[in-house]
Scaffold this active site. Structure first.
Site, PDB file in Angstrom:
ATOM      1  N   TYR A 252       0.838  -1.184   0.000  1.00 41.33           N
ATOM      2  CA  TYR A 252       0.000   0.000   0.000  1.00 41.33           C
ATOM      3  C   TYR A 252       0.881   1.245   0.000  1.00 41.33           C
ATOM      4  O   TYR A 252       1.779   1.377   0.832  1.00 41.33           O
ATOM      5  CB  TYR A 252      -0.916   0.034   1.236  1.00 41.33           C
TER       6      TYR A 252
ATOM      7  N   GLN B  18     -11.008   0.263   0.428  1.00 41.95           N
ATOM      8  CA  GLN B  18     -11.373  -0.540  -0.747  1.00 41.95           C
ATOM      9  C   GLN B  18     -10.143  -1.216  -1.358  1.00 41.95           C
ATOM     10  O   GLN B  18     -10.228  -2.352  -1.859  1.00 41.95           O
ATOM     11  CB  GLN B  18     -12.141   0.297  -1.786  1.00 41.95           C
TER      12      GLN B  18
ATOM     13  N   ASN C 268      -3.732   5.944   5.828  1.00 41.21           N
ATOM     14  CA  ASN C 268      -4.481   6.785   6.761  1.00 41.21           C
ATOM     15  C   ASN C 268      -5.298   5.914   7.724  1.00 41.21           C
ATOM     16  O   ASN C 268      -5.161   4.683   7.748  1.00 41.21           O
ATOM     17  CB  ASN C 268      -5.361   7.776   5.995  1.00 41.21           C
TER      18      ASN C 268
ATOM     19  N   SER D 111       5.643   9.134  14.375  1.00 41.51           N
ATOM     20  CA  SER D 111       7.067   8.852  14.326  1.00 41.51           C
ATOM     21  C   SER D 111       7.826   9.674  15.369  1.00 41.51           C
ATOM     22  O   SER D 111       7.335  10.698  15.833  1.00 41.51           O
ATOM     23  CB  SER D 111       7.477   9.273  12.918  1.00 41.51           C
TER      24      SER D 111
ATOM     25  N   GLN E 261      12.756  15.161  12.034  1.00 37.36           N
ATOM     26  CA  GLN E 261      11.628  14.360  12.478  1.00 37.36           C
ATOM     27  C   GLN E 261      10.377  15.216  12.577  1.00 37.36           C
ATOM     28  O   GLN E 261       9.298  14.814  12.145  1.00 37.36           O
ATOM     29  CB  GLN E 261      11.947  13.739  13.836  1.00 37.36           C
TER      30      GLN E 261
ATOM     31  N   HIS F  66       7.928  15.944   9.609  1.00 33.70           N
ATOM     32  CA  HIS F  66       7.073  14.900   9.025  1.00 33.70           C
ATOM     33  C   HIS F  66       5.604  15.173   9.251  1.00 33.70           C
ATOM     34  O   HIS F  66       4.768  14.939   8.387  1.00 33.70           O
ATOM     35  CB  HIS F  66       7.397  13.536   9.651  1.00 33.70           C
TER      36      HIS F  66
ATOM     37  N   GLU G 109      11.731   5.140  18.088  1.00 31.25           N
ATOM     38  CA  GLU G 109      11.879   4.616  16.722  1.00 31.25           C
ATOM     39  C   GLU G 109      13.315   4.859  16.230  1.00 31.25           C
ATOM     40  O   GLU G 109      13.971   3.959  15.744  1.00 31.25           O
ATOM     41  CB  GLU G 109      10.868   5.345  15.827  1.00 31.25           C
ATOM     42  N   HIS G 110      13.774   6.113  16.353  1.00 31.13           N
ATOM     43  CA  HIS G 110      15.129   6.498  15.930  1.00 31.13           C
ATOM     44  C   HIS G 110      15.904   7.009  17.136  1.00 31.13           C
ATOM     45  O   HIS G 110      15.418   7.875  17.858  1.00 31.13           O
ATOM     46  CB  HIS G 110      15.075   7.639  14.911  1.00 31.13           C
TER      47      HIS G 110
ATOM     48  N   ASP H  21      16.933   7.206   6.344  1.00 31.86           N
ATOM     49  CA  ASP H  21      15.643   7.286   5.655  1.00 31.86           C
ATOM     50  C   ASP H  21      15.776   6.980   4.166  1.00 31.86           C
ATOM     51  O   ASP H  21      14.810   6.578   3.528  1.00 31.86           O
ATOM     52  CB  ASP H  21      15.053   8.698   5.794  1.00 31.86           C
TER      53      ASP H  21
ATOM     54  N   GLU I 154      -3.655 -35.128  29.318  1.00 37.01           N
ATOM     55  CA  GLU I 154      -4.477 -34.028  28.799  1.00 37.01           C
ATOM     56  C   GLU I 154      -5.840 -34.526  28.309  1.00 37.01           C
ATOM     57  O   GLU I 154      -6.625 -33.748  27.770  1.00 37.01           O
ATOM     58  CB  GLU I 154      -3.735 -33.291  27.672  1.00 37.01           C
TER      59      GLU I 154
ATOM     60  N   HIS J  32      -4.581 -38.703  20.310  1.00 36.50           N
ATOM     61  CA  HIS J  32      -3.165 -38.321  20.225  1.00 36.50           C
ATOM     62  C   HIS J  32      -2.301 -39.485  20.723  1.00 36.50           C
ATOM     63  O   HIS J  32      -1.340 -39.889  20.071  1.00 36.50           O
ATOM     64  CB  HIS J  32      -2.882 -37.083  21.087  1.00 36.50           C
TER      65      HIS J  32
END
Lengths: 433, 433
Positions: free
Chosen positions: B131, B192, B215, B238, B260, B263, B328-329, B362, B416, B421
């Site tokens: 995506y 969709q 999104n 982020s 950062q 963004h 994250e970073h 990046d 069990e 089994h």
């Protein structure tokens, strides 16, 4: 009667497609209830956990401290267990541990031709929560399979939750937890247990990841808290696919198919064979076994509702059918099982040859018995040591190597309209804006 | 103004805890809308995808065939791009490919002391869906970072979806897809597109796993289809954490923090330093940079709302703060960055030393820029080649090895209450019921 397909039938493709897309899981929508329980636990902490536990498990606990299962309760449970069963648990634990140690990943680093030092490093997930269902479906083997990889990975704190409806618990579950060194055990279950593990309470500090199977409420709660903590796969109904030629004892193959069917009425057992007579013999052997098996009601319901026999003209047709079914468990009871396994891409675990019944993998062989169900072997793997570690990327440049690759980064950052990105590289290289 | 904390303050713990639990993500509840779109796509296939696409992206496509972006459209897009930018993309792609090849895992097998043959085997996920967001936040670097690991892993079919609101698309996105050999590209987005990839339509065959950011509708749809297909992490806002002593150029550190912040208004930049004067210089440098940066509105909003400066008495206090923030970073702009890195457990990626700005990672360094956000580095890792393969366990016993370990399995199965089994093992060993 199980459904019977033959690749020789003109409508095989549509029948096989129907089998592939058959819905066994009647996922009840309990999302709203689970969300409400989670929200109460998040806001009211121990009080909410205590209330839900007393209500749903019919207990009369007075304070949050009593949610924890004590050392003496655990010791008493161990004493209740048969020595032979504890010995078998020990054998299983040792073999599972040995296999999962092999899975520990290595760190790596290298300096490339531009002088850039790159690598990655693995570290354990620190706090791990293990959900264990209560009541009848409580399996000590599942405790071993979920806890040992976490321990092998190096978890600092391993927390188990297991509901005790009406105060009842399987002592073998506590013995298994004791054997693998679980640090804390709480007598809680359902969405409230998932909430306590994910958000933490004064009594039950939060964990970083939750693993283990549960009912629909537990599964829904896990979906909700995914992101706040890590979760494992949400398991669907289980299945076995046996590919067998007519050189097998039909009674063995019948037992293997039933070992899956006895789990659950929505479990699925499928046989692929090239011999119609052999298939009929397997069916007869199943009927015979069912006359003596204690769980014959469940096994019979699963076999007649979801069982399937697929007759192929030649066993060389099997691998492509296997890949589409992407079974959790695949037995290859044929002469050259290796050759056939090499043609298969999608399977959680492959049991090779005539002396490797799937059940041996459920208990003592060593590989994990938590495997991708319901065709998810197309994209996921069984539980492993890797599920309890995470990887950190490592990067180091110096003025020279940044001078070599920095300009391309500046170019791309500007093309993406991210000028502060470009600036942070360019300013170190005296590249003008 | 960013929040300022000092470990010397008596209320530091509660201030730091507030920072840790600060909610940046205003996750809108679009679950019901996403579920309805998914259900329409599942039932009505191409027709639903076409209707939603025309409606939400304001297009007038007449048939499902026109959902696919054609080879000549891709060729035209490549022609529109600057040669220098394409060259930079090529450099990035080659370096990302080299790093991700190192991550390809090895198969393994061994025979243990009981004569049991065990192992595992890795195979690629066959069909991968990628995506890519449309509109302004369309980044060619993200196409490289998501597609290359799938290609390296050996995906047979790589499908990209990218919405074209009002018919507009960033030509560099198509150029990046072309460069890495994406097999099919469709001009669809939103829930969709996730539905089409997960369930398949006559025009768009289903995939096995979907990766890539989107999104709120896309994130919600991914949560819904998780299980039908695999998904990657659902990314939150982020962040960057910079640990810097006063031997750094404040303007460099300021640029890193802003890279950062630019963004997203909900991105977060945090500085940990042991020098209050240095911190003040960084703040001034940020103000100065903001006077010239094109995205200064976004960067300034992020920095003043979510930015933070944590003053420590000694930088040895940093690792424990880092682990709790689980960034994250993480940039370690100190003399002995290795020593400090070795004390850190929770971070998506660590940028070592004064010449490794986060932005280099990046674009061109090689490691993946898709990293665990919002404290999820406690339990998860950045995207890697491992996300595009799955592991099959392999087990083989013979009569002798089954004789050795089978009895323990029989014992546990009976404990069990799973007698089929026990039967499937016992029948091969002539163990009576």
């Amino acid at each position: 009667m199980p459904v019977k397909l033959s690749t020789a039938d003109s409508d095989f493709d549509s029948q096989f497609s129907a089998l592939l897309h058959q819905k066994r899981d009647t996922e009840s929508d309990v999302s709203a209830v689970a969300a409400e329980i989670l929200s109460q636990v998040q806001v009211r902490g121990d009080d909410a956990v205590l209330e839900y536990t007393n209500k749903y498990d019919r207990l009369t606990l007075h304070d949050a401290a009593s949610l924890r299962i004590t050392k003496s309760e655990i010791a008493n449970a161990v004493n209740e267990c048969e020595t032979e069963t504890l010995e078998a648990l020990n054998i299983a634990a040792a073999r599972i541990e040995a296999y999962h140690k092999v899975q520990l990943p290595d760190d790596y680093s290298f300096v490339d031709h531009d002088g850039v030092e790159l690598g990655y490093r693995w570290t354990p997930i620190e706090n791990v929560g293990l959900y264990v269902p209560g009541g009848l479906a409580t399996y000590p083997s599942s405790v071993l399979m979920n806890a040992i990889p976490a321990r092998v990975a190096g978890a600092a704190r391993l927390v188990m939750v297991v509901p005790m409806p009406d105060g009842v618990i399987n002592p073998l579950v506590l013995a298994a937890a004791d054997l693998v060194g679980v640090d804390e055990i709480y007598r809680i279950g359902g969405a409230q247990a998932i909430g306590a593990l994910a958000y933490g309470t004064p009594t039950i500090p939060a964990v970083d990841k939750i693993v283990g199977p549960g009912n629909a409420y537990v599964a829904s709660a896990k979906r909700h808290v995914f992101g706040t903590v890590g979760i494992d796969m949400i398991a669907g109904p289980s299945e076995i696919l046996v590919v067998a030629d007519n050189q097998n004892d039909p009674a063995w193959i019948a037992a293997d198919l039933l070992s899956q069917a006895e789990h659950d009425p929505v479990a699925q057992s499928i046989l692929i064979t090239d011999d119609e007579l052999f298939a009929a013999e397997v069916e007869r052997a199943i009927s015979l076994h069912l006359t003596t098996l204690p769980r014959s009601d469940i096994a019979s319901s699963s076999w007649t509702t979801f069982g399937a026999i697929i007759l192929v003209d030649n066993l060389s047709e099997a691998p492509s059918l296997v890949d589409q079914l992407a079974p959790e468990h695949l037995e290859l009871c044929v002469d050259d099982a290796d050759a056939m396994a090499n043609q298969v891409r999608n399977a959680g675990a492959i049991f090779l040859g005539r002396y490797t019944p799937e059940a041996i993998g459920d208990y003592v062989a060593g590989p994990n018995h938590v495997l991708p169900t319901s065709r998810t072997a197309r994209f996921s793997s069984g539980l492993s040591t890797l599920d309890f570690v995470k990887r950190t990327s490592l990067l180091r440049l110096d003025a020279e190597s940044l001078g070599k690759i920095g300009p391309a980064a500046v170019k791309l950052a500007k093309a993406e309209g991210l000028d502060a990105h470009a600036l942070s590289v360019g300013i170190r290289l005296n590249i003008p804006d």
